[in-house]
Design an enzyme around this catalytic site. Structure first.
Site, PDB file in Angstrom:
ATOM      1  CD  GLU A 182      34.829  36.896  41.237  1.00  0.00           C
ATOM      2  OE1 GLU A 182      33.830  36.701  40.493  1.00  0.00           O
ATOM      3  OE2 GLU A 182      35.424  37.965  41.309  1.00  0.00           O
ATOM      4  CD  GLU A 191      32.573  38.163  35.169  1.00  0.00           C
ATOM      5  OE1 GLU A 191      33.327  37.200  35.365  1.00  0.00           O
ATOM      6  OE2 GLU A 191      32.755  39.270  35.680  1.00  0.00           O
TER       7      GLU A 191
END
Length: 709
Positions: A182, A191
């Site tokens: 995730e 990210e």
């Protein structure tokens, strides 16, 4: 880009915001914690021995991250659990990248235990394994506590490494056939999702591996919004003010600007401030089960549904978590009606928002049913757009990048009028005043030069430094001042002395206050001004004018059910006990109060004021920096459930209290501090029910603590 601390798979240094300390994990196993004083701006790295993390609560290390909000996202947790149960068998070799508290790893380990579909005769007899990869040492320590508490520490191997440091045969016995992760931000890619998947595909996974999630699709929608326009187009908004100050002169429109990027925002909060100009349209599709490309382009043809001006593209993404396409999660705004198969939440959450991409200048005029095209491009960490070959503004060497809210403030007619009113009051009747701007306000530097042609100006610019000097030079001609009148002395490099002022004392010390890079901080970060004023005390004239002359810490009792839901104490998450992480993550619950967090209150979902605005304490800038304390009784004026308090500072610019710059929840440009209660208060009888709020400001550390009694 916005990296969550949860998944620093490609980042070796974690630098937290100035609301608290940061940590740097070195190869030796030592941790270095960055402690920053938000008042004087100083910082230092201090060594923390590893055992301290176990023996002493690491709450200051993790309390302001987004872990808590994410773990409270029940639809997210449920979607991952269902998808992992489908993908993992008792023979799976599972790799969890960016493990956080180990929730997904524990789901995978449990799925192995309950798998009843595998046939031993048709599958390899090798035993399944789960490897959790987490680079952030404090989170590794916390994960191990969670694993032990759930009796799963013997089922999951924990590696304190970045995923691109892992080696098959050394760290993991063989390539994994299931990847769970995730590592998504509001934009999807910020990210480091793509480089993480690329490395895993090349080095850590078998050929026909499975992933949870399986793929993601990004969507967008054209919108018209005066509010969003004001967040980026300073040139055209300034033209409507006509006060003689030109922060962005013609031909230099990009000299003050926002970054050409997507900005994460809670778009549901815009309400009637936006008009939809198109149906939703698909932009990119990312398949996680194969090696992703670092660069991609697509042209999207869009047919507007009404006439209007496109000020922005609002975008979101939809996750397909399983291979069959039955489990979904969406970050779409509430006005989007997702298909019934999309089991995504419409609840408020802060870890994933929608994203906003601003169009150029005044926007793009469109007509109903007359198609426009949008070129979308993605790199390995971001997504960008352009319309009909309209590129982003070109920039000058002297350009300064500001937050959207700061751009909007500088274009606000009322704010500028109030500042100019305060300046005229301060400079009236003073011949050749020596004025020191103690913050990063380019507006004040230009405005003083315009208001008083005989003034001598020293701008300290602690954050923008040399760029500030270049900027003032670039706009001097259009604003009618000479650089002989203005000097920039960066006090981060040297202390201002009487030699810098030619032995003249300061007649006006002023700030907005605004400190570059502090837009996401708590409101009292602006108290840096008090520290600057104190350091310059010996250089101030006897009748010096100090603006602001004081700050007033204000507060209001609030009902904030959505924010409370996202930050309340954790218990059981899909059958996994997480109670032991509550103190560390700053959860609000019966055992403890949460620290103060910075939020745009108006973007915090459902909210209601339950009291009048009240004063907690005052900061007197006419005197040197000192610790202070405030305590007040809060009387509720409305029935409801009080979840906490919004706190902010009103900056009183002049001694007559005529010009007050409020940063309260009625103002959209500033974040407030939010203090959530240990337990909500049910206000049944307003006017009778009351509570007490107490605050203490420590001048030595710059910390402001707030408690409810």
């Amino acid at each position: 880009m916005h990296y969550h601390l949860k998944t620093l798979t490609h980042i070796t240094t974690v630098v937290r915001t100035l609301t608290g300390p940061s940590t740097r994990t070195m190869s030796t196993g030592l941790m270095f914690q960055l402690k920053v004083n938000p008042v004087n701006g100083t910082s230092e790295w201090i060594v923390i021995e590893e055992e301290q993390v176990d023996d002493v609560s690491p709450k200051p290390l993790l309390a302001t991250t987004s872990y808590l909000d994410m773990l409270n996202d029940a639809p997210r947790n449920r979607a991952y659990c269902l998808a992992i149960d489908k993908a993992v068998t008792k023979h799976s070799q599972v790799l969890d990248i960016g493990s956080g508290t180990g929730l997904l790893s524990m789901m995978a380990a449990r799925a192995m235990d309950i798998d009843t579909t595998s046939s031993t005769s048709s599958l390899s007899s090798s035993k399944g394994t789960v490897t959790a990869c987490e680079s952030y040492l404090p989170m590794v320590k916390l994960m191990k506590k969670v694993l032990r508490a759930n009796n799963m520490n013997h089922k999951i191997r924990v590696l304190n490494k970045r995923s691109d440091e892992l080696e098959v045969g050394a760290d993991i016995a063989s390539r994994a056939d299931v990847l769970v992760s995730e590592i998504l931000d509001s934009e999807l890619l910020g990210e480091g999702l793509i480089p993480t998947l690329q490395h895993a595909h090349d080095n850590l996974l078998v050929e026909n591996y499975q992933t949870v999630p399986h793929k993601a699709t990004t969507y967008g929608q054209l919108v018209e919004s005066t509010y969003l326009w004001k967040l980026h187009d300073l040139y055209n908004n300034e033209a409507n003010v006509a006060d003689g100050i030109h922060l962005v002169p013609k031909g230099k429109e990009g000299i003050l600007q926002v970054k050409p990027q997507q900005f994460a925002m809670h778009c549901d909060a815009f309400g009637e401030d936006i008009q939809l100009l198109s149906e939703p349209f698909q932009i990119f599709e990312f398949d996680f089960w194969k090696r992703p490309e670092s660069h991609g382009e697509t042209r999207v043809h869009i047919k507007p549904t009404r006439d209007g001006t496109v000020h922005a593209v609002i975008s979101w993404w939809v996750l397909q978590l399983d291979k069959e396409g039955k489990i979904f999660y969406s970050t779409s705004p509430k006005w989007i009606s997702s298909p019934s198969s999309h089991s995504g939440t419409k609840d408020w959450c802060d870890h994933w928002k929608q994203c906003v991409w601003f169009t150029k200048g005044k926007g793009l005029a469109v007509c109903k049913d007359e198609s426009v095209y949008m070129d979308a491009t993605h790199t390995d960490i971001s997504i960008s757009y352009k319309f009909n070959d309209h590129h982003w503004l070109t920039t000058q060497d002297s350009h300064i990048t500001l937050s959207p809210e700061r751009i909007s403030i500088y274009g606000d007619k009322q704010w500028r009028h109030s500042m100019l009113k305060a300046l005229n009051y301060a400079l009236k009747g003073i011949e050749s005043p020596l004025c020191v701007i103690a913050d990063d306000s380019v507006f004040l530097s230009v405005a003083i030069a315009c208001v008083s042609k005989t003034s001598h100006i020293i701008s300290l610019f602690p954050g923008i430094s040399d760029k500030g000097s270049q900027y003032l030079q670039a706009v001097a001609d259009e604003n009618g001042y000479s650089m002989d009148q203005v000097r920039v002395i960066n006090t981060r490099k040297q202390q201002l002395t009487m030699n810098d002022t030619h032995q003249n004392k300061v007649d006006l010390l002023i700030a907005e206050p605004f400190y570059f890079g502090a837009d996401g901080m708590l409101p009292w970060h602006g108290l840096q001004f008090w520290s600057k004023r104190t350091m310059l005390d010996s250089m101030l004239s006897d009748d010096v004018c100090i603006m602001p002359c004081k700050g007033i810490l204000k507060a209001c009792a609030m009902s904030l059910p959505d924010l409370w839901r996202s930050r309340h104490a954790l218990g059981d998450i899909e059958g996994v006990n997480h109670t032991m992480v509550n103190d560390t993550l700053g959860a609000c619950g019966p055992s403890s109060e949460s620290p103060c967090f910075p939020f745009f209150i108006w973007q915090c979902g459902e909210m209601e004021k339950l009291s009048d605005t009240f004063t907690v304490m005052e900061f007197d800038f006419l005197k040197p920096l000192s610790s202070c304390h405030g305590k007040t009784k809060v009387e509720f004026t409305e029935a409801g459930v009080c979840h906490g308090f919004a706190l902010w500072i009103d900056w009183v610019m002049d001694s007559t209290n005529d010009v007050v710059m409020s940063t309260g929840p009625d103002q959209r440009y500033w974040k407030q501090g939010v203090k959530l209660l240990a337990e909500p208060l049910n206000i049944v009888q307003p006017g009778i029910c009351s509570t007490v709020i107490e605050a203490y400001f420590d001048a030595s550390s710059g910390e402001l603590s707030v408690k409810n009694r």
